[in-house]
Design an enzyme around this catalytic site. Structure first.
Site, PDB file in Angstrom:
ATOM      1  N   HIS A 233       0.857  -1.263   0.143  1.00  9.96           N
ATOM      2  CA  HIS A 233       0.116  -0.219   0.157  1.00  9.96           C
ATOM      3  C   HIS A 233       0.929   1.337  -0.079  1.00  9.96           C
ATOM      4  CE1 HIS A 233       0.153   0.039   4.653  1.00  9.96           C
ATOM      5  NE2 HIS A 233       0.040   1.489   4.145  1.00  9.96           N
TER       6      HIS A 233
ATOM      7  N   ASP B  54      -0.959  -7.364   1.396  1.00  4.62           N
ATOM      8  CA  ASP B  54      -0.262  -6.060   1.542  1.00  4.62           C
ATOM      9  C   ASP B  54       1.357  -6.350   1.658  1.00  4.62           C
ATOM     10  OD1 ASP B  54       0.263  -3.446   1.646  1.00  4.62           O
ATOM     11  OD2 ASP B  54      -0.621  -3.145   3.596  1.00  4.62           O
TER      12      ASP B  54
ATOM     13  N   GLY C 143       3.014   6.053   9.013  1.00  9.16           N
ATOM     14  CA  GLY C 143       4.463   6.015   8.700  1.00  9.16           C
ATOM     15  C   GLY C 143       4.981   4.809   9.325  1.00  9.16           C
TER      16      GLY C 143
ATOM     17  N   SER D 283       4.179   2.036   8.507  1.00 13.57           N
ATOM     18  CA  SER D 283       3.447   1.106   7.384  1.00 13.57           C
ATOM     19  C   SER D 283       4.917   0.566   6.558  1.00 13.57           C
ATOM     20  CB  SER D 283       2.566   1.628   6.329  1.00 13.57           C
ATOM     21  OG  SER D 283       1.257   1.732   6.800  1.00 13.57           O
ATOM     22  N   GLY D 284       4.828  -0.919   6.441  1.00 13.93           N
ATOM     23  CA  GLY D 284       5.947  -1.499   5.499  1.00 13.93           C
ATOM     24  C   GLY D 284       7.068  -1.909   6.383  1.00 13.93           C
TER      25      GLY D 284
END
Ligand code: 4AZ
Length: 841
Positions: free
Chosen positions: A645, A697, A789, A791-792
């Site tokens: 995402h 994701d 922030g 994320s990942g």
């Protein structure tokens, strides 16, 4: 192969017997000749038997002893310590090991030592030599003595005790008259400690030996070969002195010694001899700049040893040393009358000096009480039972504390609280830092809940099923609510946690009567089967959970089995990279150079700022000129793992690899030291990624140039698809994401400890939005979570094997840290095969 070896042995045996029978068969031709031959043969046989018996009883023993001695090696026992001399005038020339004065006094003392050992026939038998290594004011002579025990006497080694050596030396001191007369030296006091022979050096004959004078100004020295690498078999010593009324401070701005302390180490003493009773510390491994080693002596002498035995080269160390006035270094304690403040152990965060006593008296306004909270506590010593704390300790209200503690908060009985600190002669550590404050006993925690320890927590955390106080006091005497389960031990736990295969109550009551009878096994899908289906080498549960944790269930390949490269299945939980070869082709231990952090880290309580090198797989992804927008993790020199995402958005710009920069080895967004910047060559988002549901994701990012792994840049281990991260396990999520919902991203990398949440609970609290490619982690009580922030970025868990594995990728959640809204992560195990198929890792 077996048949070939049989033929060879058989042929040898047969040929000898056939020769012998042949000569016998020829014998009866002439009778006389036969008798002579018979006698000769008999004589030969007798001689052969005699020779065999002689060999058996005399030489064979000697032979086997010789073989044994080849296997065992002689033992070297070394004792070191100091002697206080009486009526010997101290002279600076005694500090120079090349001076005549040094040599004369040293030789006399060495002879006295020898004479003393000779009074004990046992010690005398093995005594080899003594060496006086230094003198200091007082007049104190530092020495070591060596005893060599040959192989045939190895069984007496345990008799070489410090007591025996001390007895011989003390008897010698008592009976000094004759010695004094001859040598005119009187010894008043003597110590002896068993010492590693590698540290017994002769300053008059050693190559790597240095005498240094500490001054007010900082001077430095480094290990041999620094920074390229120290040689193997180094035996180095630095004797450091300062003028009287000073102590010595040595700090190591750079320290990288081999990780295994039995091979390579630095040993520091509060003495000029390697006397364990005056050891300050022994260290090996690597230390990050945020946690430098810094030690202080109790007096004006210090001895530093470097011992190296591995062939692997490490850079070594750089050391800075200086003298500090004793009055400054050894002043501590006092009366603290402010209503709040901070105090620390002497010289903190440097190691506190040995042999110190301090007392702080905290006095707050009458009617109030005192609360103390240790924000850092480390007073670890080898061989200390932390329940007794017989060496260094902090004492508060009659209780002694030592070791390493992550949370210690105490409250006083009245408006005065005394905190005492004691360090003995040996081993020191970083010490502690304390925050204290006054509070009103009528309302100790305004608008908050007061734990038994005196600390305050948010009211909502009381009776929520989590031990927020640390002492369970927030979970005691709870009236269980409608949505709570009353445990057998009086605790209340959310009903969602019942029958989730985690013993949440602590007494197992939440996992009893879960639909299956006592003698039944509950499969992962809730089906009950007789208990004996477990580990019966047959897959009875649809999900194979009945055979998942069995040592041997050959031939059964379920979702829980680890699949070896050769297609074999291993039915052992988390078999990969656990340092045990489980597959016959050892493929379970392939590619395991991951999940370790080279730096030795400080443990600072409370703070959520990560330290440099603490999460060496964490990467910051910057988009165009927007700065940090997402996190990622390093899985190899060339590949990063992140969330789809971050790239698959409504803006096509996000899809373009060249719009992204990656920063590895970063802690502070504004610091570039040791950071490796790489642009992206390609982005592979999962083809099934669903922008609506966030299913699949996950994205793989190819770097334009490979990374160079360092102390602060390392890959994380990817779990196999069968890896189990059980509900209740504590893992860590890291990132520069928002510090609160809707807030700004962080400047310093943040870390948070979160728990893996049971899937059915996860499904319920997310109202069915989680797929099997997702997992929940966090706290149902809220308060700790990943946020925008992050994320990942990775969710990582530490396994017993000593390695960190990535369980999840920060994906989504309803807000941040909300109650009953844990963070949702992409489940790496379910996406593992896709990673392998895309990039071969
Ligand atoms: C986000 O917007 C985000 N609380 C990431 C994680 C979580 C929420 C939002 C989990 O990137």
């Amino acid at each position: 192969m077996y048949s070939a070896r049989y033929e060879y042995d058989g042929r040898n045996g047969h040929s000898e017997r056939i020769d012998f029978l042949n000569s016998k068969e020829k014998a009866p031709s002439k009778r006389k000749t036969g008798i002579i031959i018979g006698v000769l043969v008999a004589l030969l046989v007798v001689a052969a038997v005699a020779a065999f018996l002689i060999w058996l009883f005399i030489f064979k023993d000697a032979d086997s002893e010789a073989t044994l001695s080849k296997q065992r090696s002689p033992s070297v026992e070394v004792f070191s310590g100091h002697m206080k001399l009486v009526d010997v005038p101290y002279d600076q020339t005694l500090e120079d090991t090349d001076s005549k004065e040094f040599r004369d006094l040293a030789e006399n003392l060495e002879a006295i030592l020898e004479e003393n050992y000779k009074t004990d026939p046992f010690l005398a038998k093995y005594y080899t030599k003594s060496v006086v290594t230094a003198f200091s004011e007082g007049v104190i002579a530092y020495y070591w003595s060596q005893f060599d025990i040959p192989v045939e006497d190895l069984e007496i080694v345990p008799e070489f005790s410090e007591e025996r050596v001390l007895d011989a030396l003390e008897n010698g001191i008592k009976d000094q008259r004759s010695v004094t007369n001859r040598r005119n030296i009187k010894i008043r006091e003597v110590t002896a400690s068993h010492t590693d022979p590698r540290m017994a050096r002769n300053p008059r004959a050693s190559k790597c030996f240095y005498r240094l004078e500490a001054e007010e100004k900082v001077n430095s020295f480094s290990s041999p070969g620094y920074p390229t690498g120290y040689p193997s078999q180094s035996r180095c010593q630095w004797q450091i002195r300062a003028s009287e009324d000073n102590v010595i401070s040595v700090s190591f701005p750079f320290f990288h010694i081999e990780d295994d302390c039995s091979d390579d180490f630095v040993f520091i003493y509060d003495s000029l001899s390697p006397d364990d009773s005056q050891a300050i510390t022994q260290k090996c491994g690597q230390r990050p700049p945020s946690n430098p080693l810094e030690v202080v002596s109790s007096g004006n002498i210090m001895l530093i040893n470097l011992i190296t035995d591995t062939i692997v080269q490490r850079p070594g160390f750089e050391a800075e040393y200086k003298a500090i006035p004793m009055s400054k270094a050894r002043t501590c304690g006092g009366v603290l009358s402010d209503n709040k403040g901070v105090f620390t152990s002497p010289l903190h965060p440097s190691f506190y000096p040995p042999a110190m006593d301090c007392k702080w008296t905290i006095k707050v306004s009458p009617g109030n009480k005192v609360r103390v909270k240790f924000t850092m506590f480390r007073m670890k010593e080898p061989g200390v039972d932390t329940r007794v704390c017989h060496k260094d300790y902090v004492e508060v209200m009659g209780t002694k504390y030592c070791g390493e503690m992550s949370s210690l908060a105490l409250t006083s009985k009245d408006n005065v609280l005394e905190v005492t600190f004691h360090s003995d002669e040996s081993y020191t550590d970083k010490g502690f830092s304390v925050e204290y404050s006054a509070y009103d006993p009528a309302d100790p925690c305004p608008n908050k809940f007061t734990c038994n320890s005196g600390i305050c927590i948010a009211k909502e955390l009381q009776c929520d099923g989590w031990n927020d106080c640390g002492d369970m006091s927030d979970e005691m005497k709870c009236q269980c609510g409608k949505d709570q389960f009353p445990c057998g031990n009086g605790l209340c736990k959310p009903r969602l946690w019942v029958c989730d295969r985690v013993n949440d109550c602590g007494d197992g009551s939440d996992e009893k009567r879960c639909g299956c009878e006592e003698n039944e096994w509950r499969c992962g899908n809730g089906v009950c089967l007789p208990q004996d289906v477990v580990c019966n080498n047959k897959q009875d549960c649809v999900d194979g959970s009945d055979e998942a944790s069995c040592k041997t269930s050959p031939g059964i390949c379920s979702d829980f089995s680890f699949k070896c490269k050769n297609k074999e299945c291993v039915n052992k939980v988390n078999a990969e990279c656990d340092r045990v070869n489980d597959c016959s082709d050892n493929s379970d231990e392939d590619g395991c150079n991951c999940g370790t952090r080279p730096y030795k880290l400080n443990r600072i309580v409370g703070g959520q700022n990560a330290e440099l090198g603490e999460w060496p797989w964490q990467v910051s992804l910057h988009f165009l000129t927007n700065g940090h927008v997402c996190g990622a993790s390093i899985i190899s020199e060339r590949w990063l793992l992140s969330a789809a995402h971050c790239f698959v958005t409504s803006s096509p710009l996000n899809h373009v690899a060249s719009n992204w920069q990656t920063y590895s080895g970063m802690q502070d967004q504004y610091k570039q030291d040791g950071v490796q910047r790489r642009s992206l060559k390609s982005i592979i988002s999962h083809p099934d990624y669903n922008q609506m549901t966030f299913d699949y994701d996950i994205a793989l990012l190819e770097l334009s140039e490979p990374l160079e792994f360092t102390n602060t840049i390392q890959p994380i281990c990817l779990p196999s698809s069968s890896h189990v991260f059980p509900a209740g396990m504590s893992c860590w999520v890291t990132g520069w994401g928002a510090l609160r919902e809707g807030g700004q991203t962080a400047q310093l990398l943040q870390k948070a400890s979160v728990k893996i949440i049971n899937d059915s609970v996860c499904n319920m609290v997310t109202e069915g939005q989680v797929t099997s490619r997702m997992l929940c982690s966090g706290f149902l009580a809220g308060g700790v979570d990943a946020c925008q922030g992050d994320s990942g970025g990775p969710l990582v868990c530490f396994e017993e094997s000593g390695k960190w594995f990535q369980a999840g990728i920060v994906s989504w959640g309803e807000g941040c840290a909300r109650r009953n809204k844990p963070g949702v992560y992409s489940r790496v195990t379910k996406l593992r095969d896709w990673i392998k198929s895309e990039v071969g890792i």
